[in-house]
Structure formats: structure tokens, C-alpha cells
Write a protein that holds these residues in place. Sequence first.
Motif, PDB file in Angstrom:
ATOM      1  N   LEU A 144       4.014 107.488  57.327  1.00  0.00           N
ATOM      2  CA  LEU A 144       3.133 107.139  56.572  1.00  0.00           C
ATOM      3  C   LEU A 144       1.543 107.355  56.870  1.00  0.00           C
ATOM      4  O   LEU A 144       0.971 108.060  56.114  1.00  0.00           O
ATOM      5  CB  LEU A 144       3.076 105.708  55.665  1.00  0.00           C
ATOM      6  CG  LEU A 144       4.516 105.985  54.794  1.00  0.00           C
ATOM      7  CD1 LEU A 144       5.741 105.122  55.352  1.00  0.00           C
ATOM      8  CD2 LEU A 144       4.263 105.262  53.453  1.00  0.00           C
ATOM      9  N   LEU A 148      -0.672 109.955  54.818  1.00  0.00           N
ATOM     10  CA  LEU A 148      -2.051 109.859  54.229  1.00  0.00           C
ATOM     11  C   LEU A 148      -3.075 110.962  54.759  1.00  0.00           C
ATOM     12  O   LEU A 148      -3.872 111.083  53.889  1.00  0.00           O
ATOM     13  CB  LEU A 148      -2.714 108.437  54.595  1.00  0.00           C
ATOM     14  CG  LEU A 148      -1.652 107.116  53.687  1.00  0.00           C
ATOM     15  CD1 LEU A 148      -1.546 105.671  54.559  1.00  0.00           C
ATOM     16  CD2 LEU A 148      -2.206 107.057  52.539  1.00  0.00           C
ATOM     17  N   TRP A 192      -5.326  98.181  52.820  1.00  0.00           N
ATOM     18  CA  TRP A 192      -5.346  98.260  54.283  1.00  0.00           C
ATOM     19  C   TRP A 192      -6.201  98.804  55.055  1.00  0.00           C
ATOM     20  O   TRP A 192      -6.831  99.896  54.707  1.00  0.00           O
ATOM     21  CB  TRP A 192      -3.795  99.145  54.436  1.00  0.00           C
ATOM     22  CG  TRP A 192      -3.435  99.216  55.812  1.00  0.00           C
ATOM     23  CD1 TRP A 192      -3.267  98.325  56.916  1.00  0.00           C
ATOM     24  CD2 TRP A 192      -3.013 100.556  56.354  1.00  0.00           C
ATOM     25  NE1 TRP A 192      -2.619  99.060  58.029  1.00  0.00           N
ATOM     26  CE2 TRP A 192      -2.644 100.192  57.610  1.00  0.00           C
ATOM     27  CE3 TRP A 192      -2.807 101.835  55.878  1.00  0.00           C
ATOM     28  CZ2 TRP A 192      -1.936 101.283  58.417  1.00  0.00           C
ATOM     29  CZ3 TRP A 192      -2.101 102.809  56.821  1.00  0.00           C
ATOM     30  CH2 TRP A 192      -1.960 102.514  57.740  1.00  0.00           C
ATOM     31  N   TYR A 196      -7.105 102.787  55.560  1.00  0.00           N
ATOM     32  CA  TYR A 196      -7.631 103.740  54.747  1.00  0.00           C
ATOM     33  C   TYR A 196      -9.281 104.281  54.905  1.00  0.00           C
ATOM     34  O   TYR A 196      -9.621 105.232  55.103  1.00  0.00           O
ATOM     35  CB  TYR A 196      -7.529 103.194  53.363  1.00  0.00           C
ATOM     36  CG  TYR A 196      -6.135 103.010  52.690  1.00  0.00           C
ATOM     37  CD1 TYR A 196      -5.174 103.577  53.088  1.00  0.00           C
ATOM     38  CD2 TYR A 196      -6.192 101.915  51.810  1.00  0.00           C
ATOM     39  CE1 TYR A 196      -3.798 103.526  52.778  1.00  0.00           C
ATOM     40  CE2 TYR A 196      -4.788 101.686  51.172  1.00  0.00           C
ATOM     41  CZ  TYR A 196      -3.943 102.329  51.733  1.00  0.00           C
ATOM     42  OH  TYR A 196      -2.495 102.135  51.227  1.00  0.00           O
ATOM     43  N   ASN A 208      -0.999 100.997  46.450  1.00  0.00           N
ATOM     44  CA  ASN A 208      -0.211 100.598  47.410  1.00  0.00           C
ATOM     45  C   ASN A 208       0.672  99.397  46.851  1.00  0.00           C
ATOM     46  O   ASN A 208      -0.059  98.489  46.933  1.00  0.00           O
ATOM     47  CB  ASN A 208      -0.801 100.576  48.807  1.00  0.00           C
ATOM     48  CG  ASN A 208      -0.338  99.553  49.609  1.00  0.00           C
ATOM     49  OD1 ASN A 208      -0.872  98.627  50.668  1.00  0.00           O
ATOM     50  ND2 ASN A 208       1.027  99.738  49.766  1.00  0.00           N
ATOM     51  N   ASN A 218      -0.380  95.777  50.932  1.00  0.00           N
ATOM     52  CA  ASN A 218      -0.875  95.275  52.237  1.00  0.00           C
ATOM     53  C   ASN A 218      -2.157  95.177  52.198  1.00  0.00           C
ATOM     54  O   ASN A 218      -3.014  96.001  51.969  1.00  0.00           O
ATOM     55  CB  ASN A 218      -0.779  96.280  53.402  1.00  0.00           C
ATOM     56  CG  ASN A 218      -1.150  95.708  54.819  1.00  0.00           C
ATOM     57  OD1 ASN A 218      -1.528  94.563  54.955  1.00  0.00           O
ATOM     58  ND2 ASN A 218      -0.890  96.706  55.857  1.00  0.00           N
ATOM     59  N   ASP A 267       1.083 104.972  48.126  1.00  0.00           N
ATOM     60  CA  ASP A 267       1.393 104.643  49.312  1.00  0.00           C
ATOM     61  C   ASP A 267       2.503 103.404  49.225  1.00  0.00           C
ATOM     62  O   ASP A 267       2.292 102.387  48.809  1.00  0.00           O
ATOM     63  CB  ASP A 267       0.220 103.833  50.045  1.00  0.00           C
ATOM     64  CG  ASP A 267       0.633 103.428  51.371  1.00  0.00           C
ATOM     65  OD1 ASP A 267       1.924 103.154  51.757  1.00  0.00           O
ATOM     66  OD2 ASP A 267      -0.323 103.205  52.244  1.00  0.00           O
ATOM     67  N   ALA A 285       4.642 102.509  51.215  1.00  0.00           N
ATOM     68  CA  ALA A 285       5.189 101.937  52.489  1.00  0.00           C
ATOM     69  C   ALA A 285       6.458 100.904  52.521  1.00  0.00           C
ATOM     70  O   ALA A 285       7.306 100.926  53.456  1.00  0.00           O
ATOM     71  CB  ALA A 285       4.188 101.528  53.583  1.00  0.00           C
ATOM     72  N   THR A 336       9.713 103.657  58.229  1.00  0.00           N
ATOM     73  CA  THR A 336       9.127 102.807  59.024  1.00  0.00           C
ATOM     74  C   THR A 336       9.260 101.405  58.519  1.00  0.00           C
ATOM     75  O   THR A 336       9.848 100.562  59.247  1.00  0.00           O
ATOM     76  CB  THR A 336       7.373 103.075  58.961  1.00  0.00           C
ATOM     77  OG1 THR A 336       7.188 104.117  59.040  1.00  0.00           O
ATOM     78  CG2 THR A 336       6.832 102.025  59.694  1.00  0.00           C
ATOM     79  N   ARG A 345       8.585 106.846  63.594  1.00  0.00           N
ATOM     80  CA  ARG A 345       7.823 107.724  63.078  1.00  0.00           C
ATOM     81  C   ARG A 345       8.254 108.640  62.144  1.00  0.00           C
ATOM     82  O   ARG A 345       8.125 109.956  62.449  1.00  0.00           O
ATOM     83  CB  ARG A 345       6.924 108.360  64.188  1.00  0.00           C
ATOM     84  CG  ARG A 345       6.282 107.379  65.341  1.00  0.00           C
ATOM     85  CD  ARG A 345       5.700 106.284  64.637  1.00  0.00           C
ATOM     86  NE  ARG A 345       4.450 106.427  63.991  1.00  0.00           N
ATOM     87  CZ  ARG A 345       3.834 105.736  62.968  1.00  0.00           C
ATOM     88  NH1 ARG A 345       4.640 104.653  62.473  1.00  0.00           N
ATOM     89  NH2 ARG A 345       2.991 106.001  62.225  1.00  0.00           N
TER      90      ARG A 345
HETATM   91  C1  LIG Z   1       0.120 100.153  53.415  1.00  0.00           C
HETATM   92  C2  LIG Z   1       0.407 100.833  54.545  1.00  0.00           C
HETATM   93  N1  LIG Z   1       0.824 102.049  54.385  1.00  0.00           N
HETATM   94  C3  LIG Z   1       0.938 102.590  55.508  1.00  0.00           C
HETATM   95  C4  LIG Z   1       0.986 102.103  56.549  1.00  0.00           C
HETATM   96  C5  LIG Z   1       1.425 102.858  57.831  1.00  0.00           C
HETATM   97  O1  LIG Z   1       2.791 103.126  58.148  1.00  0.00           O
HETATM   98  P1  LIG Z   1       3.512 103.911  59.301  1.00  0.00           P
HETATM   99  O2  LIG Z   1       3.746 102.972  60.499  1.00  0.00           O
HETATM  100  O3  LIG Z   1       4.552 104.659  58.732  1.00  0.00           O
HETATM  101  O4  LIG Z   1       2.463 105.080  59.525  1.00  0.00           O
HETATM  102  C6  LIG Z   1       1.064 100.829  56.909  1.00  0.00           C
HETATM  103  C7  LIG Z   1       1.259 100.386  58.110  1.00  0.00           C
HETATM  104  O5  LIG Z   1       0.741  99.031  58.605  1.00  0.00           O
HETATM  105  C8  LIG Z   1       0.908 100.148  55.806  1.00  0.00           C
HETATM  106  O6  LIG Z   1       0.609  98.812  55.665  1.00  0.00           O
END
Ligand SMILES: Cc1ncc(COP(=O)(O)O)c(C=O)c1O
Length: 424
Positions: free
Chosen positions: A116, A120, A141, A144, A188, A192, A225, A227, A262, A271
Motif C-alpha cells: 500500500l 499511495l 498515519w 502520508y 483511511n 491508523n 486507503d 489497508a 499486507t 509486499r
Molecule cells: C493506514 C496505512 N496505510 C498503509 C500502510 C502501509 O502498508 P504496506 O505495508 O502495505 O505498505 C500502513 C502501514 O502501517 C497503514 O497503517
Amino acid sequence: MNQLAKQLNQTLGPMAEMLSPAGKRLYFPYEGILGQGTEAKKCAINATIGMAFEEDGSPLVMKCFADRMNLDTKAFLYVGSFGLPALRETWKNLQIKKNPSLKRVSYSDPVVTNALTHGLRIAAELFAGRGDTVVIPDLFWDNYTLIFGEACGCALETFNTFKNGAFDADALKQALLGKGDKKILILNFPNNPTGYTATLEEAPKIVAAVKAAADAGKKVVVVLDDAYFGLVYEKGVHGESLFADFATLHGNVLAVKLDGSTKEDYVWGLRVGFISFGFKGATAEQLKALEAKAAGDVRSCVSNITSIGQHMVLGALSDKDYGKQKREKYAVLKKRYMTIRKILKAHPEYAESFEVMPFNSGYFMCVKPIGVDAEKVRRRLIEKYSTGTVVLSGLIRLAFSTVPCEKLPTLFANVAAAVKDLRA
Ligand SMILES: Cc1ncc(COP(=O)(O)O)c(C=O)c1O
């Protein structure tokens, strides 16, 4: 410019002049989640990291993935910049199954990304030019900032996440209606750091906020997002991705969906992720054009994504036990969520030490210490209570995905005790 970037540039001295504008802005976020996680490595309770562990402390991994470590040699071949065709098709079908509202949407095929974060970054490179405004809730998170702000030169504008315990869709609307004709919105859910997903009542308000901005003539790119997709623990929470809503909303709105194995399939180091696109009235040709843009970005950056990882995900998704094993792992996390709810109910006195932020999903939940600085609490927790946590946006994030049920009561007791110590 970020202080860490300035220090690196100072260290480089005259050589810093060789750096591009992005090169000058970039830094490694030692003080963010990763640095705080490293500080907590030796703690008896480590609630820092966005991975998941079983009750016995071993990595929470599905057998259908682990069994595929011994792959056919074709997994060493190139798979092309769009990704493995069978995997793209399988993932899309699975998304439609898990998000029934996608059945009525014509959207692109997913392009495979290096999970992810890379998705992004592709979204940022395709849509977020230097000086564009990225709108995000103020609890977000921290990567960003690095992706959209430092690497791509966008301005980040935050809006209030919660008002009276609910998602503040009005604040979102105001932010979108603010200065500037083009906005990139990142949503998201499950979130997170908060572990919050919009409820069935809030989701339409979020969509309406974007529609209001689009009606007012703003061009809005909505980046979803997803995730932590699927990890919702309460009834009344909007379990589907909002992608279908935005992909059919308005001629001024373009929706980008980022998802992947992930977090939802518990394979953090594998990945493998996906980026998909949709907008109202999109033709098949236009959707293919967006896929080609994304694959061009992949090509220009990493050429193509791990073939081994893609074969492994394809094999696991096609395994007859995939669904069953996924439900079993979900149950491990849901049990922890329910345990936390019970602990908080049994200890009303904790409300004197910290406020519990709204949470209903995902890997995390957050508390806000009362009357003391969150960073000081975090340090105290490591030093006196051997308990690792993460501080983001003034909140203490607790990754219950990593803490077995039997340690959860101690985790919360320690947080309350650390706050009290600092107040004394
Ligand atoms: C909200 C959010 N998006 C994306 C990711 C990244 O994920 P990836 O490991 O698939 O790159 C994370 C990882 O902590 C996350 O918390």
C-alpha cells in the motif's frame, strides 16, 4: 522544512546543493512510529507495531501462505509492470464479493503495487502535484506526510477527526470547500492510528461532504486507503469500502482504491498491494488509460513487483481453506477487541487518567492522557513499566494486534499508572 531534513542537509554541507527539491525535503522519520517501535523492542509488553502476533507471541500467519514458501520456479520470472494477470483478476473478483456495492460500478482492473505504501506514492505521483492540497483527518498515519508532503511537495491540510465521539463530516466538508480548486482527500478506514471506521450513519455524510465540494466546482481526488479492510468488530459500522460511492458520485470526483494483502491477509513483509481507479461515467478506454498510467509509474520506479510475492498471494487466495483461515485469524483480533471493551467497562476509574478515543475496528485503539503530555507518558511506560506504545498526534496508540489477551489488563493498568505517576 522538517528539522530532521535540515540536519541531514547540514551534515551534507555544500553537497546538499546537489539535492533536488524533494531530496532536500526528505528525511528518515526516526522519531515517528518506527523510531518509537525500536525504543520499545525489549519491553515485556510491546504494543507499538502495525503487525499481528498470536497469543503465544509468534507471527500471526495463515497456513495457506506459509505452505507456499516452496514455489514453482516460474515464480522467478518477470510478471510485467501491471502485475500477474490471474492475480489481478482474482483480487478484483474477491473485492466485488467483499464489497457487493462494487457490482454496479464499472472501475479499472487493479494494478499490482509494492504494497500500500507504494500504491499511495503512485497515487501521489499521478494526482498530487507540487503545491496541491491534500486533505486528511488530523489523526492520520504519519507516512502520508513523507509521501505527499516531502516526496511530492504537496501542502497537507488537516481537519478535525472526531466531534462528540463521531466522525466530523462537517469539518471534512469545510476543509474541502476551502481555498483552492483541486483537493486530494485521503480517507483511511479502519483507521491508523485510531482503529475507527465510519458508522452506517456517518458514511453517507462523508460522501455528501465530497458531493457538496464537487457541486461547488472543486475537483476532488478521493484516495481510499483500505489497508485494514475487513477488520470491523461492531454492528452498525460501515464494513464496505467507500470506493463504490465515490467512483459513481460526480463528474468532478475521481476515486482511487488502495488495498492489498499486507494487513488483511497478515503478510506484512510480502509486499503485494493494488491500486484501482473509478469515476462517474468512466469509459473502459479511460479506465485502461489510468491503469497504463499506474503501470508506467511502476515501470519508472521498480519495473515490476515481486513475482514470488504475487504467486504466493494468488496461490493462497485460491486455496480452499483461505476463507476459513482468514475467519480464524479475524477471531483472534476480535477477541482482543472484546477483551479491551470488558477491561474498560470493569475499570471506570481509568477515565480519570485517560480518555478512550472512538474505536471499533482494525489493529489499534488510542487513548488521550488527561493533564499530562503523551510523549512523557510513553517514556514513563518504557522506563518504569516495560511497556511500549506509540505517540501520534498527542494520542497514545495501542496496537492490540500484537498483545495477547492475558497481557491486555496489565497494558491498560500500566497506562493509567504512568499517567498518575506523572501527575503526582
Ligand atoms: C493506514 C496505512 N496505510 C498503509 C500502510 C502501509 O502498508 P504496506 O505495508 O502495505 O505498505 C500502513 C502501514 O502501517 C497503514 O497503517
